[in-house]
Design a protein around this motif. Structure first.
Motif, PDB file in Angstrom:
ATOM      1  N   SER A   1     -76.195  29.623  19.977  1.00 52.10           N
ATOM      2  CA  SER A   1     -75.087  29.205  20.826  1.00 52.10           C
ATOM      3  C   SER A   1     -74.532  27.917  20.253  1.00 52.10           C
ATOM      4  CB  SER A   1     -75.556  28.956  22.262  1.00 52.10           C
ATOM      5  OG  SER A   1     -76.038  30.146  22.821  1.00 52.10           O
ATOM      6  N   VAL A   2     -73.232  27.904  19.969  1.00 50.84           N
ATOM      7  CA  VAL A   2     -72.590  26.701  19.450  1.00 50.84           C
ATOM      8  C   VAL A   2     -71.746  26.110  20.566  1.00 50.84           C
ATOM      9  CG1 VAL A   2     -71.121  25.738  17.648  1.00 50.84           C
ATOM     10  CG2 VAL A   2     -72.544  27.723  17.138  1.00 50.84           C
ATOM     11  N   LEU A   3     -71.997  24.836  20.858  1.00 46.51           N
ATOM     12  CA  LEU A   3     -71.283  24.135  21.912  1.00 46.51           C
ATOM     13  C   LEU A   3     -70.355  23.115  21.270  1.00 46.51           C
ATOM     14  CD1 LEU A   3     -74.375  23.406  24.195  1.00 46.51           C
ATOM     15  CD2 LEU A   3     -72.889  25.415  24.225  1.00 46.51           C
ATOM     16  N   TYR A   4     -69.112  23.115  21.690  1.00 46.69           N
ATOM     17  CA  TYR A   4     -68.114  22.207  21.135  1.00 46.69           C
ATOM     18  C   TYR A   4     -67.725  21.188  22.200  1.00 46.69           C
ATOM     19  CZ  TYR A   4     -67.698  25.995  17.747  1.00 46.69           C
ATOM     20  OH  TYR A   4     -67.968  26.946  16.804  1.00 46.69           O
ATOM     21  N   PHE A   5     -67.649  19.929  21.791  1.00 44.36           N
ATOM     22  CA  PHE A   5     -67.305  18.863  22.720  1.00 44.36           C
ATOM     23  C   PHE A   5     -66.098  18.083  22.221  1.00 44.36           C
ATOM     24  CE2 PHE A   5     -71.767  19.758  23.433  1.00 44.36           C
ATOM     25  CZ  PHE A   5     -71.831  19.806  24.811  1.00 44.36           C
ATOM     26  N   ALA A   6     -65.296  17.576  23.173  1.00 48.19           N
ATOM     27  CA  ALA A   6     -64.167  16.685  22.901  1.00 48.19           C
ATOM     28  C   ALA A   6     -63.259  17.249  21.790  1.00 48.19           C
ATOM     29  CB  ALA A   6     -64.671  15.283  22.588  1.00 48.19           C
ATOM     30  N   ARG A   7     -63.057  16.478  20.731  1.00 49.71           N
ATOM     31  CA  ARG A   7     -62.124  16.885  19.664  1.00 49.71           C
ATOM     32  C   ARG A   7     -62.552  18.194  18.998  1.00 49.71           C
ATOM     33  NH1 ARG A   7     -57.747  16.810  17.001  1.00 49.71           N
ATOM     34  NH2 ARG A   7     -57.540  16.180  14.838  1.00 49.71           N
ATOM     35  N   SER A   8     -63.845  18.430  18.861  1.00 56.21           N
ATOM     36  CA  SER A   8     -64.272  19.682  18.229  1.00 56.21           C
ATOM     37  C   SER A   8     -63.867  20.877  19.093  1.00 56.21           C
ATOM     38  CB  SER A   8     -65.783  19.691  17.952  1.00 56.21           C
ATOM     39  OG  SER A   8     -66.537  19.742  19.145  1.00 56.21           O
ATOM     40  N   ALA A   9     -63.897  20.723  20.410  1.00 58.49           N
ATOM     41  CA  ALA A   9     -63.463  21.807  21.298  1.00 58.49           C
ATOM     42  C   ALA A   9     -61.962  22.047  21.158  1.00 58.49           C
ATOM     43  CB  ALA A   9     -63.814  21.480  22.752  1.00 58.49           C
ATOM     44  N   GLU A  10     -61.203  20.953  21.022  1.00 59.70           N
ATOM     45  CA  GLU A  10     -59.748  21.093  20.820  1.00 59.70           C
ATOM     46  C   GLU A  10     -59.461  21.838  19.518  1.00 59.70           C
ATOM     47  OE1 GLU A  10     -57.880  17.242  20.930  1.00 59.70           O
ATOM     48  OE2 GLU A  10     -59.015  16.665  22.715  1.00 59.70           O
ATOM     49  N   LEU A  11     -60.150  21.462  18.452  1.00 60.83           N
ATOM     50  CA  LEU A  11     -59.898  22.074  17.142  1.00 60.83           C
ATOM     51  C   LEU A  11     -60.365  23.529  17.093  1.00 60.83           C
ATOM     52  CD1 LEU A  11     -60.913  19.058  14.888  1.00 60.83           C
ATOM     53  CD2 LEU A  11     -58.606  19.961  15.197  1.00 60.83           C
ATOM     54  N   ALA A  12     -61.489  23.815  17.722  1.00 61.11           N
ATOM     55  CA  ALA A  12     -62.021  25.183  17.705  1.00 61.11           C
ATOM     56  C   ALA A  12     -61.281  26.074  18.703  1.00 61.11           C
ATOM     57  CB  ALA A  12     -63.509  25.178  18.012  1.00 61.11           C
ATOM     58  N   GLY A  13     -60.693  25.449  19.730  1.00 55.87           N
ATOM     59  CA  GLY A  13     -59.981  26.222  20.737  1.00 55.87           C
ATOM     60  C   GLY A  13     -60.890  26.835  21.781  1.00 55.87           C
ATOM     61  N   LEU A  14     -62.150  26.385  21.824  1.00 49.16           N
ATOM     62  CA  LEU A  14     -63.085  26.877  22.831  1.00 49.16           C
ATOM     63  C   LEU A  14     -64.224  25.892  22.982  1.00 49.16           C
ATOM     64  CD1 LEU A  14     -65.644  28.419  21.066  1.00 49.16           C
ATOM     65  CD2 LEU A  14     -63.683  29.794  20.526  1.00 49.16           C
ATOM     66  N   ARG A  15     -65.008  26.075  24.038  1.00 47.55           N
ATOM     67  CA  ARG A  15     -66.105  25.152  24.323  1.00 47.55           C
ATOM     68  C   ARG A  15     -67.463  25.685  23.886  1.00 47.55           C
ATOM     69  NH1 ARG A  15     -64.756  20.634  26.246  1.00 47.55           N
ATOM     70  NH2 ARG A  15     -62.888  20.352  27.499  1.00 47.55           N
ATOM     71  N   CYS A  16     -67.607  27.000  23.818  1.00 49.87           N
ATOM     72  CA  CYS A  16     -68.883  27.550  23.350  1.00 49.87           C
ATOM     73  C   CYS A  16     -68.686  28.974  22.847  1.00 49.87           C
ATOM     74  CB  CYS A  16     -69.945  27.507  24.446  1.00 49.87           C
ATOM     75  SG  CYS A  16     -69.563  28.527  25.862  1.00 49.87           S
ATOM     76  N   GLU A  17     -69.598  29.384  21.999  1.00 52.60           N
ATOM     77  CA  GLU A  17     -69.588  30.745  21.464  1.00 52.60           C
ATOM     78  C   GLU A  17     -70.947  31.026  20.858  1.00 52.60           C
ATOM     79  OE1 GLU A  17     -66.929  31.353  18.126  1.00 52.60           O
ATOM     80  OE2 GLU A  17     -67.377  29.372  17.355  1.00 52.60           O
ATOM     81  N   THR A  18     -71.184  32.282  20.564  1.00 55.62           N
ATOM     82  CA  THR A  18     -72.415  32.697  19.908  1.00 55.62           C
ATOM     83  C   THR A  18     -72.067  33.115  18.480  1.00 55.62           C
ATOM     84  OG1 THR A  18     -73.312  33.470  22.003  1.00 55.62           O
ATOM     85  CG2 THR A  18     -74.345  34.299  20.008  1.00 55.62           C
ATOM     86  N   LEU A  19     -72.813  32.583  17.520  1.00 58.73           N
ATOM     87  CA  LEU A  19     -72.592  32.924  16.111  1.00 58.73           C
ATOM     88  C   LEU A  19     -73.883  33.462  15.508  1.00 58.73           C
ATOM     89  CD1 LEU A  19     -70.566  29.864  14.752  1.00 58.73           C
ATOM     90  CD2 LEU A  19     -69.689  32.099  15.404  1.00 58.73           C
ATOM     91  N   SER A  20     -73.727  34.400  14.583  1.00 59.87           N
ATOM     92  CA  SER A  20     -74.871  34.914  13.824  1.00 59.87           C
ATOM     93  C   SER A  20     -74.980  34.129  12.532  1.00 59.87           C
ATOM     94  CB  SER A  20     -74.670  36.399  13.514  1.00 59.87           C
ATOM     95  OG  SER A  20     -74.710  37.153  14.696  1.00 59.87           O
ATOM     96  N   VAL A  21     -76.124  33.501  12.333  1.00 59.75           N
ATOM     97  CA  VAL A  21     -76.379  32.727  11.117  1.00 59.75           C
ATOM     98  C   VAL A  21     -77.803  33.034  10.654  1.00 59.75           C
ATOM     99  CG1 VAL A  21     -74.783  30.858  11.714  1.00 59.75           C
ATOM    100  CG2 VAL A  21     -77.167  30.719  12.448  1.00 59.75           C
TER     101      VAL A  21
END
Length: 83
Positions: free
Chosen positions: A3-23
């Protein structure tokens, strides 16, 4: 999957606050950042300022090997300004 959580500017740039990624389960912190930037190229502009946290522990971007478990949380925290 993590689970990747984005906060503040990173959320603005990613366009979302959280998502699940396969790595990969074993990956360096820098490789993990690069995987995230592949999905959200706009995040590249904050690379030198971002704080990275894995399982609520700060991690420097570099050669540190991470062993990720399914469901681990990765937080992308840009610098917080204030005064």
């Amino acid at each position: 999957q993590v689970s990747v959580l984005y906060f503040a500017r990173s959320a603005e740039l990613a366009g979302l606050r959280c998502e699940t990624l396969s790595v990969p389960q074993e990956i360096t912190s820098l490789q993990l950042w690069e995987e995230i930037v592949k999905v959200h190229p706009r995040l590249a502009v904050i690379r030198d300022q971002v704080i990275f946290a894995v399982r609520q522990e700060y991690v420097l971007l570099g050669d540190q090997l991470l062993v990720l478990q399914p469901g681990d949380e990765v937080a992308i925290i840009p610098p917080i300004s204030g005064g």
